[in-house]
Scaffold this motif. Structure first.
Motif, PDB file in Angstrom:
ATOM      1  N   THR A 239       0.996  -1.052  -0.074  1.00 32.12           N
ATOM      2  CA  THR A 239       0.163   0.070  -0.072  1.00 32.12           C
ATOM      3  C   THR A 239       0.738   1.220  -0.013  1.00 32.12           C
ATOM      4  OG1 THR A 239      -0.325  -0.069   2.469  1.00 32.12           O
ATOM      5  CG2 THR A 239      -1.934  -1.196   1.219  1.00 32.12           C
ATOM      6  N   TYR A 240       2.336   1.151   0.090  1.00 29.30           N
ATOM      7  CA  TYR A 240       3.017   2.499   0.122  1.00 29.30           C
ATOM      8  C   TYR A 240       3.795   2.536  -1.123  1.00 29.30           C
ATOM      9  CZ  TYR A 240       7.550   4.876   0.686  1.00 29.30           C
ATOM     10  OH  TYR A 240       8.298   5.728   0.676  1.00 29.30           O
ATOM     11  N   ALA A 241       3.670   3.782  -1.826  1.00 30.14           N
ATOM     12  CA  ALA A 241       4.339   3.817  -2.939  1.00 30.14           C
ATOM     13  C   ALA A 241       4.585   5.480  -2.909  1.00 30.14           C
ATOM     14  CB  ALA A 241       3.485   3.665  -4.176  1.00 30.14           C
ATOM     15  N   GLU A 242       5.510   6.178  -3.336  1.00 37.83           N
ATOM     16  CA  GLU A 242       6.082   7.648  -3.634  1.00 37.83           C
ATOM     17  C   GLU A 242       6.766   7.949  -4.806  1.00 37.83           C
ATOM     18  OE1 GLU A 242       6.711   9.529   0.813  1.00 37.83           O
ATOM     19  OE2 GLU A 242       8.392   9.277  -0.497  1.00 37.83           O
ATOM     20  N   PHE A 243       6.191   8.873  -5.339  1.00 44.67           N
ATOM     21  CA  PHE A 243       6.775   9.323  -6.753  1.00 44.67           C
ATOM     22  C   PHE A 243       7.091  10.814  -6.485  1.00 44.67           C
ATOM     23  CE2 PHE A 243       6.041  11.269 -10.907  1.00 44.67           C
ATOM     24  CZ  PHE A 243       6.556  10.231 -11.933  1.00 44.67           C
ATOM     25  N   VAL A 244       8.371  11.426  -6.860  1.00 45.13           N
ATOM     26  CA  VAL A 244       8.864  12.577  -6.742  1.00 45.13           C
ATOM     27  C   VAL A 244       8.778  13.290  -8.112  1.00 45.13           C
ATOM     28  CG1 VAL A 244      10.728  14.154  -6.373  1.00 45.13           C
ATOM     29  CG2 VAL A 244      10.422  12.179  -4.793  1.00 45.13           C
ATOM     30  N   ILE A 245       7.844  14.437  -8.199  1.00 46.90           N
ATOM     31  CA  ILE A 245       7.526  15.087  -9.427  1.00 46.90           C
ATOM     32  C   ILE A 245       8.677  15.854  -9.812  1.00 46.90           C
ATOM     33  CG2 ILE A 245       5.946  16.741 -10.717  1.00 46.90           C
ATOM     34  CD1 ILE A 245       3.759  15.653  -8.755  1.00 46.90           C
ATOM     35  N   GLY A 246       9.320  15.658 -11.089  1.00 45.75           N
ATOM     36  CA  GLY A 246      10.242  16.301 -11.701  1.00 45.75           C
ATOM     37  C   GLY A 246       9.669  17.610 -12.661  1.00 45.75           C
ATOM     38  N   ASP A 247       8.316  17.354 -13.305  1.00 48.43           N
ATOM     39  CA  ASP A 247       7.878  18.238 -14.315  1.00 48.43           C
ATOM     40  C   ASP A 247       6.422  17.768 -14.266  1.00 48.43           C
ATOM     41  OD1 ASP A 247       7.674  20.453 -15.951  1.00 48.43           O
ATOM     42  OD2 ASP A 247       8.349  19.544 -17.627  1.00 48.43           O
ATOM     43  N   SER A 248       5.531  18.543 -14.923  1.00 51.20           N
ATOM     44  CA  SER A 248       4.139  18.240 -15.087  1.00 51.20           C
ATOM     45  C   SER A 248       3.707  19.458 -16.236  1.00 51.20           C
ATOM     46  CB  SER A 248       3.262  18.416 -14.031  1.00 51.20           C
ATOM     47  OG  SER A 248       3.123  19.918 -13.576  1.00 51.20           O
ATOM     48  N   PHE A 249       2.520  18.732 -16.922  1.00 47.38           N
ATOM     49  CA  PHE A 249       2.088  19.472 -17.957  1.00 47.38           C
ATOM     50  C   PHE A 249       0.498  18.954 -18.147  1.00 47.38           C
ATOM     51  CE2 PHE A 249       4.848  16.161 -19.685  1.00 47.38           C
ATOM     52  CZ  PHE A 249       4.038  15.568 -20.990  1.00 47.38           C
ATOM     53  N   TYR A 250      -0.097  19.694 -18.881  1.00 51.19           N
ATOM     54  CA  TYR A 250      -1.755  19.182 -19.275  1.00 51.19           C
ATOM     55  C   TYR A 250      -1.701  19.398 -20.829  1.00 51.19           C
ATOM     56  CZ  TYR A 250      -6.608  19.022 -18.814  1.00 51.19           C
ATOM     57  OH  TYR A 250      -7.905  18.778 -19.073  1.00 51.19           O
ATOM     58  N   THR A 251      -2.495  18.288 -21.274  1.00 52.83           N
ATOM     59  CA  THR A 251      -2.926  18.227 -22.591  1.00 52.83           C
ATOM     60  C   THR A 251      -4.250  18.082 -22.833  1.00 52.83           C
ATOM     61  OG1 THR A 251      -2.353  16.113 -23.037  1.00 52.83           O
ATOM     62  CG2 THR A 251      -0.442  17.227 -23.422  1.00 52.83           C
ATOM     63  N   ALA A 252      -4.874  18.736 -23.811  1.00 50.76           N
ATOM     64  CA  ALA A 252      -6.248  18.579 -24.022  1.00 50.76           C
ATOM     65  C   ALA A 252      -6.593  17.246 -24.328  1.00 50.76           C
ATOM     66  CB  ALA A 252      -6.729  19.566 -24.965  1.00 50.76           C
ATOM     67  N   LYS A 253      -5.799  16.434 -25.245  1.00 52.22           N
ATOM     68  CA  LYS A 253      -6.348  15.196 -25.400  1.00 52.22           C
ATOM     69  C   LYS A 253      -6.051  13.933 -24.515  1.00 52.22           C
ATOM     70  CE  LYS A 253      -5.342  15.539 -30.418  1.00 52.22           C
ATOM     71  NZ  LYS A 253      -4.384  14.869 -31.490  1.00 52.22           N
ATOM     72  N   LYS A 254      -4.991  13.948 -23.536  1.00 52.33           N
ATOM     73  CA  LYS A 254      -4.744  13.263 -22.477  1.00 52.33           C
ATOM     74  C   LYS A 254      -5.074  13.539 -21.269  1.00 52.33           C
ATOM     75  CE  LYS A 254      -1.233  10.571 -24.794  1.00 52.33           C
ATOM     76  NZ  LYS A 254       0.107   9.824 -24.683  1.00 52.33           N
ATOM     77  N   GLY A 255      -4.619  14.768 -20.764  1.00 53.85           N
ATOM     78  CA  GLY A 255      -4.787  15.187 -19.293  1.00 53.85           C
ATOM     79  C   GLY A 255      -3.512  15.787 -18.410  1.00 53.85           C
ATOM     80  N   LEU A 256      -3.681  15.379 -17.530  1.00 55.22           N
ATOM     81  CA  LEU A 256      -2.412  15.865 -16.675  1.00 55.22           C
ATOM     82  C   LEU A 256      -1.487  14.900 -16.587  1.00 55.22           C
ATOM     83  CD1 LEU A 256      -1.247  17.902 -14.609  1.00 55.22           C
ATOM     84  CD2 LEU A 256      -2.262  16.665 -12.832  1.00 55.22           C
ATOM     85  N   VAL A 257      -0.233  15.263 -17.096  1.00 53.65           N
ATOM     86  CA  VAL A 257       0.871  14.242 -17.058  1.00 53.65           C
ATOM     87  C   VAL A 257       2.172  14.757 -16.198  1.00 53.65           C
ATOM     88  CG1 VAL A 257       2.868  13.104 -18.582  1.00 53.65           C
ATOM     89  CG2 VAL A 257       0.501  13.756 -19.497  1.00 53.65           C
ATOM     90  N   THR A 258       2.546  13.896 -15.378  1.00 57.63           N
ATOM     91  CA  THR A 258       3.742  14.265 -14.389  1.00 57.63           C
ATOM     92  C   THR A 258       4.758  13.231 -14.703  1.00 57.63           C
ATOM     93  OG1 THR A 258       2.863  12.764 -12.591  1.00 57.63           O
ATOM     94  CG2 THR A 258       2.153  14.892 -12.430  1.00 57.63           C
ATOM     95  N   THR A 259       6.045  13.846 -14.753  1.00 57.30           N
ATOM     96  CA  THR A 259       7.203  13.008 -14.889  1.00 57.30           C
ATOM     97  C   THR A 259       8.033  13.076 -13.613  1.00 57.30           C
ATOM     98  OG1 THR A 259       8.528  14.804 -15.832  1.00 57.30           O
ATOM     99  CG2 THR A 259       7.068  13.267 -17.425  1.00 57.30           C
ATOM    100  N   GLY A 260       8.851  12.179 -13.191  1.00 55.38           N
ATOM    101  CA  GLY A 260       9.452  11.962 -12.128  1.00 55.38           C
ATOM    102  C   GLY A 260      10.140  10.826 -12.040  1.00 55.38           C
ATOM    103  N   THR A 261      10.319  10.463 -10.747  1.00 53.53           N
ATOM    104  CA  THR A 261      11.011   9.133 -10.203  1.00 53.53           C
ATOM    105  C   THR A 261      10.293   8.507  -9.081  1.00 53.53           C
ATOM    106  OG1 THR A 261      13.220  10.290 -10.660  1.00 53.53           O
ATOM    107  CG2 THR A 261      13.328   8.339  -9.432  1.00 53.53           C
ATOM    108  N   VAL A 262      10.064   7.243  -9.302  1.00 47.12           N
ATOM    109  CA  VAL A 262       9.457   6.593  -8.072  1.00 47.12           C
ATOM    110  C   VAL A 262      10.534   6.180  -7.175  1.00 47.12           C
ATOM    111  CG1 VAL A 262       8.198   4.235  -7.577  1.00 47.12           C
ATOM    112  CG2 VAL A 262       8.028   5.087  -9.816  1.00 47.12           C
ATOM    113  N   THR A 263      10.232   6.701  -5.883  1.00 47.13           N
ATOM    114  CA  THR A 263      11.432   6.571  -4.859  1.00 47.13           C
ATOM    115  C   THR A 263      11.187   5.750  -3.841  1.00 47.13           C
ATOM    116  OG1 THR A 263      10.062   8.493  -3.688  1.00 47.13           O
ATOM    117  CG2 THR A 263      12.063   9.112  -4.963  1.00 47.13           C
ATOM    118  N   GLY A 264       9.803   4.999  -3.901  1.00 44.89           N
ATOM    119  CA  GLY A 264       9.451   3.730  -3.138  1.00 44.89           C
ATOM    120  C   GLY A 264       8.200   3.036  -3.494  1.00 44.89           C
ATOM    121  N   GLY A 265       8.158   1.844  -3.419  1.00 47.44           N
ATOM    122  CA  GLY A 265       6.999   1.124  -3.812  1.00 47.44           C
ATOM    123  C   GLY A 265       6.862   0.665  -5.151  1.00 47.44           C
ATOM    124  N   VAL A 266       5.331   0.526  -5.650  1.00 46.06           N
ATOM    125  CA  VAL A 266       5.135   0.198  -7.046  1.00 46.06           C
ATOM    126  C   VAL A 266       3.733   0.815  -7.301  1.00 46.06           C
ATOM    127  CG1 VAL A 266       4.603  -1.726  -8.659  1.00 46.06           C
ATOM    128  CG2 VAL A 266       6.279  -2.279  -6.781  1.00 46.06           C
TER     129      VAL A 266
END
Length: 134
Positions: free
Chosen positions: A43-70
């Motif tokens: 039940t534990y998972a963490e993701f650190v956001i490096g960047d984010s953007f919004y596209t009309a077709k897909k929606g909110l996209v965040t990029t970054g690194t998983v620092t723990g869990g799945v």
């Protein structure tokens, strides 16, 4: 028999002397992998956001690194800054280097497509915000 004993194949009595590495492993076993941490039950998972953007077709996209869990597609997540929850949402898709994935684990760099119908939410998300599994 604990993790330390299994890895090192040793049995320590009350007078056993541990190296610094063995002490660190013992402390890690005793404090990090507790049932309350959520690591052992998934039940534990963490993701650190490096960047984010919004596209009309897909929606909110965040990029970054998983620092723990799945993280898996369909997981409910929160975007947090400190103790403040900015957004509660669901993972709609995961990509790693232009390859669509069903899940990503600790150490992976990835992009998470999140369910968000408002383009203004992108302005609220900043670098180093944390995505946590709910």
């Amino acid at each position: 028999m604990g993790l330390l004993d299994r890895l090192l194949g040793k049995d320590y009595g009350s007078d056993g002397i541990l190296t610094d590495d063995e002490k660190e492993l013992r402390d890690y076993e005793n404090h990090v992998y507790t049932s309350e941490s959520g690591v052992t039950d998934g039940t534990y998972a963490e993701f650190v956001i490096g960047d984010s953007f919004y596209t009309a077709k897909k929606g909110l996209v965040t990029t970054g690194t998983v620092t723990g869990g799945v993280f898996k597609v369909g997981d409910s997540v929160q975007i947090c800054r400190g103790d403040t929850v900015i957004l509660e949402t669901v993972i709609l898709g995961i990509e790693q280097f232009r390859t669509v994935c069903r899940k990503v684990a600790e150490g992976a760099e990835a992009g998470l497509l999140l369910a968000a119908d408002d383009s203004s939410i992108k302005k609220q998300i900043k670098r180093n915000d944390i995505i946590k599994k709910v």
